[in-house]
Design a protein around this motif. Structure first.
Motif, short mmCIF file in Angstrom:
data_model
loop_
_atom_site.label_atom_id
_atom_site.label_comp_id
_atom_site.label_asym_id
_atom_site.label_seq_id
_atom_site.Cartn_x
_atom_site.Cartn_y
_atom_site.Cartn_z
N SER A 142 -8.61 -7.91 -24.84
CA SER A 142 -7.91 -8.31 -26.05
C SER A 142 -7.64 -9.81 -25.98
CB SER A 142 -6.58 -7.55 -26.15
OG SER A 142 -5.72 -8.15 -27.10
N ARG A 143 -7.74 -10.48 -27.12
CA ARG A 143 -7.45 -11.92 -27.16
C ARG A 143 -5.97 -12.19 -27.42
NH1 ARG A 143 -11.29 -14.13 -24.24
NH2 ARG A 143 -13.34 -13.34 -24.86
N THR A 160 -0.81 -7.21 -26.33
CA THR A 160 -1.87 -6.24 -26.06
C THR A 160 -1.28 -4.87 -25.82
OG1 THR A 160 -3.38 -7.92 -25.17
CG2 THR A 160 -3.75 -5.63 -24.49
N SER A 179 -10.36 3.56 -25.95
CA SER A 179 -10.28 2.15 -26.33
C SER A 179 -10.95 1.26 -25.28
CB SER A 179 -8.82 1.74 -26.48
OG SER A 179 -8.72 0.34 -26.66
N ILE A 222 -10.31 -1.68 -24.48
CA ILE A 222 -9.40 -2.57 -23.75
C ILE A 222 -8.66 -1.84 -22.63
CG2 ILE A 222 -9.09 -4.11 -25.72
CD1 ILE A 222 -6.19 -2.90 -25.90
N TYR A 231 -6.67 -6.84 -20.48
CA TYR A 231 -6.97 -5.42 -20.67
C TYR A 231 -5.95 -4.59 -19.90
CZ TYR A 231 -9.18 -5.33 -16.02
OH TYR A 231 -9.42 -5.40 -14.67
#
Length: 248
Positions: free
Chosen positions: A35-36, A42, A70, A72, A144
Motif C-alpha cells: 500500500s502507498r 494501511t 488482499s 497487501i 504491507y
C-alpha cells in the motif's frame, strides 16, 4: 512457407503466454504488493473494510472472501486466514480476533521502527479484552500487513504473553513524541533497530534481578539504558508488564 512459419511462431507465442500465466497463478502473482498509504492508514483502511464486510456480509464490497486474499497481506497471513476460515469449529474472527463482532474498533500504534510498525486493534466495548496485534512491514517505499497475532482468544496456538522482547530501558532520554515520564523499551525486531514501546507497571509486575531474586517491580529504581527482557500483554497504551528480567 512464410505463412507456415508465421503460424508456427504464433503457436509458440501462445504456448509461452500460457506457460507464463500458469507460472503466475502457481506462484501467487510474484512479489509482495504494498500500500502507498502510511502504516497506520494501511491498517486502518483494511480493518475498516473488514469490519464492514463481517457486519454486512450480503452487501459489503469488497466482501470477506476478497479481503482475505488482499494482495497487501503477506502470503503467510493469507494462508493463515484461509486455514482458520475453513475450520468449522473456530469461533474467533481471524482478523478482528473477536468472537463477537464489535460495533466499533480502535487502533493504536504501539511500536515504531524504520521498516516495521506494530498496531494494536481493540474493541471499543470496554468489556471485551480480546485484541489483535498487527505487524506492518515496509517494502519498496510501501507497507504491507505481515502478521496478525491475537491474544486472549488467539486463533493460532495461544501464547502466555503477547509481547516478549529484549532491549534497553529509556525514560528521561527518550526522544519525542514519546512521554519522558514513562519508561520505554527500545529493542531490535527482525533486524530493524530503534523500535520503541511504552511500558506500564502495576502491583502484579514481577522483576527478576541479575542474581535471580524476584520482587514486585519498582520503576523508580530503574536506571537508564539498562538491558532487560520484558514479557507483557499489549494494550491500547503500550505494554502492560507482567515480568521484567534484568540481563547482562
Amino acid at each position: 512457407m512464410i505463412t507456415n512459419r508465421n503460424k508456427l511462431i504464433g503457436v509458440v507465442v501462445v504456448l509461452i503466454a500460457i506457460v507464463g500465466l500458469v507460472w503466475f497463478l502457481v506462484k501467487g502473482g510474484g512479489e509482495q504488493q504494498v500500500s502507498r498509504l502510511d502504516a497506520a492508514d494501511t491498517v486502518g483502511n483494511f480493518y475498516g473494510e473488514w469490519l464492514t464486510a463481517v457486519k454486512q456480509p450480503e452487501t459489503a464490497e469488497p466482501n470477506i472472501k476478497t479481503l482475505a486474499k488482499s494482495p497487501i497481506l503477506s502470503k503467510e497471513l493469507r494462508d493463515k486466514i484461509r486455514k482458520v476460515q475453513k475450520d468449522s469449529s473456530n469461533t474467533i474472527d481471524p482478523v478482528l480476533c473477536q468472537a463477537t463482532i464489535p460495533e466499533e474498533i480502535s487502533t493504536r500504534r504501539v511500536s515504531t521502527g524504520e521498516d516495521e510498525v506494530q498496531i494494536l486493534i481493540t474493541s471499543k466495548d470496554k468489556n471485551v479484552t480480546n485484541q489483535a496485534l498487527v505487524t506492518v512491514s515496509k517494502l519498496n517505499e510501501g507497507w504491507y500487513i505481515n502478521d496478525i497475532a491475537c491474544s486472549l482468544g488467539e486463533f493460532a496456538p495461544e501464547r502466555e504473553f503477547s509481547f516478549e522482547k529484549e532491549g534497553f530501558l529509556l525514560k528521561n532520554s527518550i526522544p519525542k513524541p514519546y512521554n519522558p515520564e514513562n519508561w520505554h523499551l527500545v529493542f531490535e525486531d527482525n533486524g530493524a533497530q530503534g523500535n520503541v514501546v511504552p511500558l506500564f507497571f502495576d502491583k502484579e509486575s514481577q522483576c527478576t534481578s541479575l542474581d535471580g531474586s524476584k520482587s514486585v517491580c519498582v520503576p523508580s529504581q530503574f536506571a537508564e539504558a539498562t538491558k532487560v527482557r520484558v514479557r507483557s500483554q499489549m494494550t491500547e497504551r503500550g505494554a502492560s508488564v507482567k515480568q521484567l528480567e534484568f540481563v547482562k
